[in-house]
Design an enzyme around this catalytic site. Structure first.
Site, PDB file in Angstrom:
ATOM      1  CG  ASP A   1      21.958  -9.135  -5.138  1.00  0.00           C
ATOM      2  OD1 ASP A   1      21.177 -10.188  -5.100  1.00  0.00           O
ATOM      3  OD2 ASP A   1      22.180  -8.413  -6.232  1.00  0.00           O
TER       4      ASP A   1
ATOM      5  CB  ALA B   1      10.667  -9.627  -6.034  1.00  0.00           C
TER       6      ALA B   1
ATOM      7  CB  THR C   1       2.019 -11.244  -7.863  1.00  0.00           C
ATOM      8  OG1 THR C   1       1.035 -10.788  -8.255  1.00  0.00           O
ATOM      9  CG2 THR C   1       3.023 -12.075  -8.367  1.00  0.00           C
ATOM     10  CG  ASP C   2      -3.411 -10.906  -8.321  1.00  0.00           C
ATOM     11  OD1 ASP C   2      -2.536 -10.307  -8.707  1.00  0.00           O
ATOM     12  OD2 ASP C   2      -4.567  -9.968  -8.212  1.00  0.00           O
ATOM     13  CD  GLU C   3       0.904  -8.844 -11.823  1.00  0.00           C
ATOM     14  OE1 GLU C   3       1.592  -8.971 -13.046  1.00  0.00           O
ATOM     15  OE2 GLU C   3       0.801  -7.776 -11.265  1.00  0.00           O
TER      16      GLU C   3
ATOM     17  CE1 TYR D   1       6.879  -9.090  -9.844  1.00  0.00           C
ATOM     18  CE2 TYR D   1       4.272  -9.376 -10.783  1.00  0.00           C
ATOM     19  CZ  TYR D   1       5.314  -9.251  -9.549  1.00  0.00           C
ATOM     20  OH  TYR D   1       4.944  -9.083  -8.263  1.00  0.00           O
TER      21      TYR D   1
ATOM     22  CE  LYS E   1       6.941 -12.628  -6.367  1.00  0.00           C
ATOM     23  NZ  LYS E   1       7.905 -12.295  -5.230  1.00  0.00           N
TER      24      LYS E   1
HETATM   25  P1  NAD Z   1       9.491  -2.775  -4.762  1.00  0.00           P
HETATM   26  O1  NAD Z   1      10.087  -3.142  -6.203  1.00  0.00           O
HETATM   27  O2  NAD Z   1       9.033  -1.770  -4.236  1.00  0.00           O
HETATM   28  O3  NAD Z   1      10.594  -3.248  -3.760  1.00  0.00           O
HETATM   29  C1  NAD Z   1      11.412  -4.436  -4.162  1.00  0.00           C
HETATM   30  C2  NAD Z   1      12.718  -4.397  -3.054  1.00  0.00           C
HETATM   31  O4  NAD Z   1      13.516  -5.557  -3.284  1.00  0.00           O
HETATM   32  C3  NAD Z   1      13.414  -3.147  -3.029  1.00  0.00           C
HETATM   33  O5  NAD Z   1      13.799  -2.665  -1.854  1.00  0.00           O
HETATM   34  C4  NAD Z   1      14.722  -3.740  -3.968  1.00  0.00           C
HETATM   35  O6  NAD Z   1      15.936  -2.998  -3.549  1.00  0.00           O
HETATM   36  C5  NAD Z   1      14.682  -4.996  -3.371  1.00  0.00           C
HETATM   37  N1  NAD Z   1      15.390  -5.964  -3.889  1.00  0.00           N
HETATM   38  C6  NAD Z   1      15.663  -6.156  -5.581  1.00  0.00           C
HETATM   39  N2  NAD Z   1      16.188  -7.029  -5.969  1.00  0.00           N
HETATM   40  C7  NAD Z   1      16.964  -7.467  -4.556  1.00  0.00           C
HETATM   41  C8  NAD Z   1      18.089  -8.524  -4.628  1.00  0.00           C
HETATM   42  N3  NAD Z   1      18.376  -9.348  -5.755  1.00  0.00           N
HETATM   43  N4  NAD Z   1      18.572  -8.664  -3.562  1.00  0.00           N
HETATM   44  C9  NAD Z   1      17.789  -8.027  -2.599  1.00  0.00           C
HETATM   45  N5  NAD Z   1      17.014  -6.994  -2.436  1.00  0.00           N
HETATM   46  C10 NAD Z   1      16.683  -6.923  -3.961  1.00  0.00           C
HETATM   47  O7  NAD Z   1       8.245  -4.114  -4.819  1.00  0.00           O
HETATM   48  P2  NAD Z   1       6.983  -4.193  -4.114  1.00  0.00           P
HETATM   49  O8  NAD Z   1       5.970  -3.669  -4.646  1.00  0.00           O
HETATM   50  O9  NAD Z   1       7.213  -3.656  -2.539  1.00  0.00           O
HETATM   51  O10 NAD Z   1       6.701  -5.852  -3.891  1.00  0.00           O
HETATM   52  C11 NAD Z   1       7.272  -6.578  -2.814  1.00  0.00           C
HETATM   53  C12 NAD Z   1       6.914  -8.052  -2.804  1.00  0.00           C
HETATM   54  O11 NAD Z   1       5.634  -8.376  -3.063  1.00  0.00           O
HETATM   55  C13 NAD Z   1       7.717  -8.560  -4.477  1.00  0.00           C
HETATM   56  O12 NAD Z   1       8.018 -10.148  -4.252  1.00  0.00           O
HETATM   57  C14 NAD Z   1       6.413  -8.563  -5.160  1.00  0.00           C
HETATM   58  O13 NAD Z   1       6.322  -9.615  -6.157  1.00  0.00           O
HETATM   59  C15 NAD Z   1       5.171  -8.883  -4.093  1.00  0.00           C
HETATM   60  N6  NAD Z   1       3.845  -7.931  -4.385  1.00  0.00           N
HETATM   61  C16 NAD Z   1       3.796  -6.873  -4.916  1.00  0.00           C
HETATM   62  C17 NAD Z   1       2.437  -6.331  -5.415  1.00  0.00           C
HETATM   63  C18 NAD Z   1       2.411  -4.889  -5.652  1.00  0.00           C
HETATM   64  O14 NAD Z   1       1.058  -4.530  -6.123  1.00  0.00           O
HETATM   65  N7  NAD Z   1       3.344  -4.036  -5.438  1.00  0.00           N
HETATM   66  C19 NAD Z   1       1.468  -6.977  -5.165  1.00  0.00           C
HETATM   67  C20 NAD Z   1       1.587  -8.543  -4.731  1.00  0.00           C
HETATM   68  C21 NAD Z   1       2.658  -8.978  -4.443  1.00  0.00           C
HETATM   69  P1  TYD Z   2       1.112  -1.585 -12.862  1.00  0.00           P
HETATM   70  O1  TYD Z   2       1.120  -0.495 -11.536  1.00  0.00           O
HETATM   71  O2  TYD Z   2       2.460  -1.423 -13.462  1.00  0.00           O
HETATM   72  O3  TYD Z   2       0.900  -3.002 -11.936  1.00  0.00           O
HETATM   73  P2  TYD Z   2       0.601  -4.350 -12.725  1.00  0.00           P
HETATM   74  O4  TYD Z   2       0.990  -4.251 -14.237  1.00  0.00           O
HETATM   75  O5  TYD Z   2       1.665  -5.510 -11.930  1.00  0.00           O
HETATM   76  O6  TYD Z   2      -0.724  -4.562 -12.609  1.00  0.00           O
HETATM   77  O7  TYD Z   2      -0.265  -1.264 -13.810  1.00  0.00           O
HETATM   78  C1  TYD Z   2      -1.360  -1.396 -13.334  1.00  0.00           C
HETATM   79  C2  TYD Z   2      -2.412  -1.314 -14.567  1.00  0.00           C
HETATM   80  O8  TYD Z   2      -2.125   0.198 -15.057  1.00  0.00           O
HETATM   81  C3  TYD Z   2      -2.052  -2.312 -15.637  1.00  0.00           C
HETATM   82  O9  TYD Z   2      -3.161  -2.938 -16.478  1.00  0.00           O
HETATM   83  C4  TYD Z   2      -1.060  -1.687 -16.573  1.00  0.00           C
HETATM   84  C5  TYD Z   2      -1.614  -0.134 -16.638  1.00  0.00           C
HETATM   85  N1  TYD Z   2      -0.772   1.039 -16.788  1.00  0.00           N
HETATM   86  C6  TYD Z   2      -0.947   1.882 -17.482  1.00  0.00           C
HETATM   87  O10 TYD Z   2      -2.215   2.207 -18.264  1.00  0.00           O
HETATM   88  N2  TYD Z   2      -0.280   3.234 -17.729  1.00  0.00           N
HETATM   89  C7  TYD Z   2       1.048   3.024 -17.149  1.00  0.00           C
HETATM   90  O11 TYD Z   2       1.864   3.963 -17.361  1.00  0.00           O
HETATM   91  C8  TYD Z   2       1.373   2.007 -16.222  1.00  0.00           C
HETATM   92  C9  TYD Z   2       2.509   2.137 -15.383  1.00  0.00           C
HETATM   93  C10 TYD Z   2       0.385   1.021 -15.941  1.00  0.00           C
END
Ligand code: NAD
Ligand code: TYD
Length: 348
Positions: A61, A85, A131-133, A156, A160
């Site tokens: 962790d 994350a 993230t862009d968020e 979230y 970030k």
């Molecule tokens: P995910 O939730 O699929 O994976 C996160 C990973 O981090 C998991 O394997 C989890 O076990 C590990 N983790 C969580 N807490 C932990 C801790 N305390 N110690 C060690 N490991 C831990 O997430 P993802 O979608 O693959 O995102 C990865 C990164 O990219 C994140 O930092 C997220 O903010 C960023 N990101 C994601 C998206 C997206 O669309 N998914 C877009 C932009 C940026």
């Molecule tokens: P999500 O995949 O959770 O990504 P993020 O919130 O990081 O953008 O959601 C993508 C978009 O879809 C967001 O506007 C929320 C919407 N959404 C739904 O309408 N229904 C759902 O069940 C989920 C999970 C997301």
């Protein structure tokens, strides 16, 4: 070994694609996947490369300082790519502290360990994936640029944004070499089926309701996960120190349109008559504080590093649907106790 790179969160969705790319493309690098294996982390994502000689897994962790120090010492870590994350906005609304603990405190902990382990800081890189968020919600057109002021709106994105600020503070204060990238919404294989696209694919397949928050008018900019991994590779190797790079696909979709497209694609693939899956669409209560629109201007990474998406959305979404249909066992595994059995057998 030329480099010994710690990739955190490597068992997650994006992290597993980054680990695979680095392990296979750079046999001269040692890749250490450090992950605490939350519900979102699954070693099933990496079964194809788990035997590679340059790959190691460490169940740690990022909040645990002494365990991190041990890994830095054991593998003589030269660089970090930090993805670990808590990543789901809905979960951040019900449990914000979990996001502070991992995304803020965990990141600062990792920064501290890296800073202390690297006396010659100019030789090492701490690459933070974000993230862009963090830029907030767009209401009047326009795009997020690297210079857009931070304005996070969900727990979230606030966590970030905070971690991004700490990374920049460590660069300024302790002269840690850092780089940050802020990416748009990813889609593709291995995404946990709580996020919109895999959730809908899973539910269409099983004839379950497709929950659309509000009116489905919210807009996201979607990028295929392997293109994100390619961008991370380019930034890691050729990005400028202490810079920020936005990553996106110039590919905006309203949620309702994406879900309708998935229904159409899956009607064809499952041999259903047109319009059958769309009947599953169910409008539900909106997400609290739901960001209206995200859209990335990815010109800087294209101009400076030559990166651009390799796939059109039409091809990427088709590949994604095919992957989930062909990997029913993965879906069952990550959503059931089967995964625990796999873990205990290999790592228990
Ligand atoms: P995910 O939730 O699929 O994976 C996160 C990973 O981090 C998991 O394997 C989890 O076990 C590990 N983790 C969580 N807490 C932990 C801790 N305390 N110690 C060690 N490991 C831990 O997430 P993802 O979608 O693959 O995102 C990865 C990164 O990219 C994140 O930092 C997220 O903010 C960023 N990101 C994601 C998206 C997206 O669309 N998914 C877009 C932009 C940026
Ligand atoms: P999500 O995949 O959770 O990504 P993020 O919130 O990081 O953008 O959601 C993508 C978009 O879809 C967001 O506007 C929320 C919407 N959404 C739904 O309408 N229904 C759902 O069940 C989920 C999970 C997301």
């Amino acid at each position: 070994m030329k480099k010994s790179i710690l990739i955190t969160g490597g068992a997650g969705f994006i992290g597993s694609h980054v680990v695979r790319l680095f392990v296979t493309k750079y046999p001269e690098y040692r890749i250490i996947n450090l992950d605490s294996l939350t519900y979102a982390g699954n070693l099933l994502n990496l079964t194809d490369i788990e035997e590679a000689e340059n790959y190691h897994f460490s169940k740690v962790d990022i909040q645990n300082e002494s365990a991190l120090e041990k890994v830095f010492n054991q593998f003589q870590i030269t660089d970090v790519i930090h993805l670990a994350a808590e990543s789901h906005v809905d979960r951040s609304i019900t449990d914000p502290l979990a996001f502070v603990n991992t995304n803020v405190i965990g990141t600062v902990n990792l920064l501290n360990v890296a800073k202390n382990f690297w006396p010659d800081k100019e030789k090492h890189l701490f690459y933070h994936i974000s993230t862009d968020e963090v830029y907030g919600s767009l209401h009047d057109g326009g795009f997020f640029l690297e210079s857009t002021p931070y304005d996070p709106q969900s727990p979230y994105s606030a966590s970030k944004a905070s971690s991004d600020h700490f990374v920049r503070a460590y660069a300024n204060t302790y002269k840690l070499r850092t780089v940050i990238s802020n990416c748009s919404n990813n889609y593709g294989p291995n995404q946990f089926p709580e996020k919109l696209i895999p959730l809908c694919i899973h539910n269409i397949k099983n004839n379950r309701p497709l929950p659309i928050y509000g009116k489905g008018e919210n807009v996201r900019d979607w990028l295929f996960v392997i293109d994100h991994a390619r961008a991370i590779d380019d930034i890691f190797h050729t990005g400028k120190d202490n810079e920020t790079y936005n990553i996106g696909g110039f590919n905006e979709w309203k949620n309702i349109d994406i879900v309708r497209l998935l229904c159409e694609i899956m009607d064809k693939k499952l041999g259903r008559s047109p319009g059958t899956s769309a009947e599953l669409i169910t409008f539900v209560k909106d997400r609290a504080g739901h960001d209206l629109r995200y859209a990335i201007d990815a010109s800087k990474i294209k101009t400076e590093l030559g990166w651009e998406p390799s796939l059109t959305f039409e091809i990427g979404i088709e590949k994604t649907v095919d992957w989930y249909l062909e990997n029913e066992a993965w879906l069952t595994g990550v959503t059931s106790g089967d995964y625990q059995k796999y873990y205990d057998k290999h790592y228990g």
